[in-house]
Design a protein around this motif. Structure first.
Motif, short mmCIF file in Angstrom:
data_model
loop_
_atom_site.label_atom_id
_atom_site.label_comp_id
_atom_site.label_asym_id
_atom_site.label_seq_id
_atom_site.Cartn_x
_atom_site.Cartn_y
_atom_site.Cartn_z
N LEU A 36 21.46 -1.77 6.49
CA LEU A 36 20.88 -2.53 5.44
C LEU A 36 21.40 -1.70 3.83
O LEU A 36 21.78 -0.68 3.92
CB LEU A 36 19.56 -3.06 5.44
N ASP A 37 20.88 -2.58 2.87
CA ASP A 37 21.06 -2.21 1.65
C ASP A 37 19.74 -1.75 0.73
O ASP A 37 18.64 -2.49 1.02
CB ASP A 37 21.82 -3.27 0.73
N LEU A 38 19.55 -0.63 0.09
CA LEU A 38 18.35 -0.17 -0.64
C LEU A 38 18.03 -1.20 -1.55
O LEU A 38 16.84 -1.53 -1.67
CB LEU A 38 18.75 1.13 -1.39
N LYS A 39 18.78 -1.72 -2.43
CA LYS A 39 18.41 -2.61 -3.62
C LYS A 39 17.95 -4.11 -3.05
O LYS A 39 17.04 -4.65 -3.18
CB LYS A 39 19.51 -2.85 -4.69
N ALA A 40 18.82 -4.59 -2.09
CA ALA A 40 18.68 -5.86 -1.54
C ALA A 40 17.63 -5.97 -0.46
O ALA A 40 16.99 -7.02 -0.48
CB ALA A 40 20.02 -6.45 -1.02
N GLY A 42 15.69 -3.11 0.40
CA GLY A 42 14.31 -2.12 0.32
C GLY A 42 14.36 -1.05 1.16
O GLY A 42 13.26 -0.52 1.43
N THR A 43 15.67 -1.03 1.97
CA THR A 43 15.41 0.10 2.93
C THR A 43 16.73 0.94 2.90
O THR A 43 17.81 0.44 2.58
CB THR A 43 15.30 -0.37 4.09
N PHE A 44 16.69 2.16 2.96
CA PHE A 44 17.83 3.09 2.56
C PHE A 44 18.90 3.33 3.77
O PHE A 44 19.22 4.29 4.44
CB PHE A 44 17.36 4.39 2.32
N GLY A 45 19.46 2.10 4.23
CA GLY A 45 20.53 1.99 5.09
C GLY A 45 21.88 2.42 4.30
O GLY A 45 21.90 2.71 3.14
N ILE A 46 23.00 2.02 4.85
CA ILE A 46 24.26 2.34 4.23
C ILE A 46 24.89 1.29 3.80
O ILE A 46 26.40 1.13 3.53
CB ILE A 46 25.15 3.12 5.21
N SER A 47 24.34 0.13 3.74
CA SER A 47 25.05 -0.97 2.99
C SER A 47 26.18 -1.85 3.88
O SER A 47 27.08 -2.44 3.19
CB SER A 47 25.35 -0.92 1.51
N THR A 48 26.11 -1.51 5.26
CA THR A 48 27.28 -2.14 5.97
C THR A 48 27.22 -3.60 5.78
O THR A 48 28.12 -4.47 5.69
CB THR A 48 27.01 -1.81 7.49
N GLU A 49 26.11 -4.38 5.93
CA GLU A 49 26.28 -5.76 5.89
C GLU A 49 26.58 -6.27 4.62
O GLU A 49 27.31 -7.15 4.61
CB GLU A 49 24.81 -6.38 6.35
#
Length: 545
Positions: A36-40, A42-49
């Motif tokens: 998941l995405d930090l901004k969209a 709210g969790t510090f993933g790596i924005s793969t989706e």
């Protein structure tokens, strides 16, 4: 992992405070959080989706082979069987080495810790035990005043360090086993008095403990059960008991040596290449299956989880037992991966000592020369690996330990959590301003387990395949990039961490910038990496005209 560490300091020493694990127990992250995405989100993933939805739609990709050097993979898992590498030159089950590479029926990879008779290594020693057994005949009776050559003196100092380290590890394992056994004994007694087999937190709140130990057991278990359930707490206790029992019986047992009967190679010959069998699953495929899922679990089948990369084949190399991997096997696994087309190698393992670092270094050099990217877990000791060895590593050393170069196509990965706060870096993760390149999600990572099951695990072992998956994603959509270019893209596209984070150093807790404990100063980001890859590709195209 962190719960098991707690067991060292409980029961017999209840007066001591329990160790804590940031971002690990008091709440659960969002499903699929590492993608998941930090901004969209709210969790510090790596924005793969986000990368898939905004950058990769309609783009074509090339299949990339990723070798997973680990403890075994369940190739029949519902979320993995479609992505297992198949050796195109080998006919399954005919007992013939069709491709004449020395390995019979190596359809999905190879097992370097098994024998041609079908036996497999399950448990093994730690390297410290093997080295003590190697050096003990010469140095056990030696004194500081014993006349030695310079090389012998250095070896004698190593032997003394090994013995000290071994005794500390053995004492901890014995204490952990004693403490866990004690907790379970008193807990079972409490359940008998309750007349319950699956008590709730209300049952424990209502129970009136007796004696001196029962109140401490209740005090220990209640906050744990509040976070999960009694069933999960019980499973963690039993896992802890198994962990410490295995350490005492196998990992730290000076009399235990499974190699001769279970593999049958000439272990003294580090250059021996042809041994093992084609059983890539082995007796315990939990760790390797979990790692493989993070990289490549099918994204489009509505089952289980979503791996990072969408056009990958997983080559399985069973090399890591329940215990420390052996250098000879690691070197052979790297060479097998390179020779059979892997472009990325994930290595979620490591140890403090090396039996024959040179043979691994030579294999790493071979991989780098063939444009293969190596991704390695930094380790789970919460230590600075600039000061504490964690091998294998990118440093090439001579016989005296002097560094003689580095592997450019190597990424060292620490673990991070899902909250963008001072606890972002996982409390167990190793770190190092020059030795750890990047951080990646490694706390409560849900992934594949044998028998088509799924489970959350913690560790830099989980962070490394996140980065291996990202590297595969880049090489898949931009196959023209070299391994070193892919590394540079990953390093230069991290999400920088602005706040200071907690680390443990020399027995105390400190807050430091992430730029001081890693080369990049951030957490890897797929969206940023693919943007940079596209920009780099466009710039290169313009220059070539």
């Amino acid at each position: 992992m962190n719960f098991i560490k707690k067991l060292l300091y409980t029961a017999a020493v209840f007066a001591l405070p329990l160790t804590s694990s940031a971002q690990s127990s008091d709440e659960k992250p969002k499903e699929n959080w590492f993608n998941l995405d930090l901004k969209a989100d709210g969790t510090f993933g790596i924005s793969t989706e986000r990368a898939y939805s905004e950058l990769l739609k309609g783009k074509t990709s090339k299949t990339v082979v990723v070798a997973v050097i680990d403890g075994g993979i369940d190739e029949n898992h519902e979320d993995l069987k479609q992505v297992m590498w198949v050796n195109p030159k080998e006919i399954a089950g005919n007992g013939i080495d069709d491709d004449k590479n020395g390995y019979i029926d190596d359809v999905h990879g190879w097992n370097f810790i098994g024998s041609a008779k079908g036996t497999n290594v399950h448990h093994d020693n730690m390297e410290v035990v093997r080295l003590i057994n190697k050096l003990q005949p010469k140095y056990a009776a030696a004194l500081n005043s014993t006349p030695f050559t310079e090389a012998e003196r250095k070896e004698f100092q190593l032997y003394k360090k090994l013995v000290t380290d071994y005794m500390e590890k053995l004492q901890q394992a014995q204490m952990g086993l004693q403490n866990t056994t004690m907790i379970l004994k008193y807990l079972d007694g409490i359940l008998v008095k309750m007349g319950k087999t699956e008590p709730t937190i209300d049952d424990f709140n209502a129970y009136k403990p007796e004696g001196d130990i029962e109140p401490q057991v209740i005090k220990f278990l209640k906050p744990e059960i509040k976070k999960t359930s009694y069933q999960e707490f019980r499973q963690e206790l039993e896992d802890g008991l198994k962990h410490y029992d295995t350490q005492v019986k196998y990992h730290l047992n000076l009399e235990f040596d499974p190699r001769k009967d279970s593999v049958g190679d000439n272990y003294a010959n580090s250059n021996e290449r042809i041994y093992g069998n084609n059983d890539i699953t082995g007796p315990d495929a939990e760790h390797g299956t979990h790692v493989a899922g993070i990289i490549a679990a099918v994204r489009s089948n509505s089952l289980g989880i979503k791996g990072v990369a969408d056009n990958v084949k997983i080559m399985a190399l069973r090399t890591v037992p329940d215990g420390d991997e052996r250098d000879k096997d690691v070197a052979n696994s790297i060479r097998y991966a390179v020779d059979n087309g892997a472009k990325i190698i994930n290595m979620s393992f490591g140890k403090a000592y090396s039996w024959d670092k040179k043979v691994v270094d030579e294999a790493v050099k071979y991989a780098v020369s063939k444009d293969v990217l190596l991704v390695h877990a930094a380790g789970n000791d919460g230590k600075n690996t600039e000061k504490e060895d964690n091998v294998p590593n990118r440093l090439f050393a001579d016989s005296t330990g002097v560094t003689m170069g580095t592997a450019e196509g190597w990424i060292e990965v620490g673990a991070s959590g899902w909250k963008n706060d001072e606890d972002l870096v996982a409390s167990f993760s190793n770190y190092g301003g020059k030795s750890v390149d990047v951080f990646a999600p490694g706390v409560k990572i849900n992934s594949t387990m044998p028998d088509s099951k799924y489970k959350e695990n913690d560790g830099t072992s989980m962070a490394s395949p996140v980065v291996a998956g990202l590297a595969a994603l880049i090489r898949s959509y931009y196959p023209q990039f070299t391994a070193v270019q892919v590394k540079e893209i990953i390093m230069n596209s991290v999400t920088k961490v602005e706040q200071k984070v907690k680390i443990r150093e020399e027995g105390s807790s400190n807050k430091v910038p992430v730029s001081q404990i890693s080369v990049s100063g951030g957490v890897v980001n797929a969206y940023n990496a693919l943007l940079l890859a596209e920009k780099t590709n466009s710039t290169a195209s313009v220059k070539s005209k």
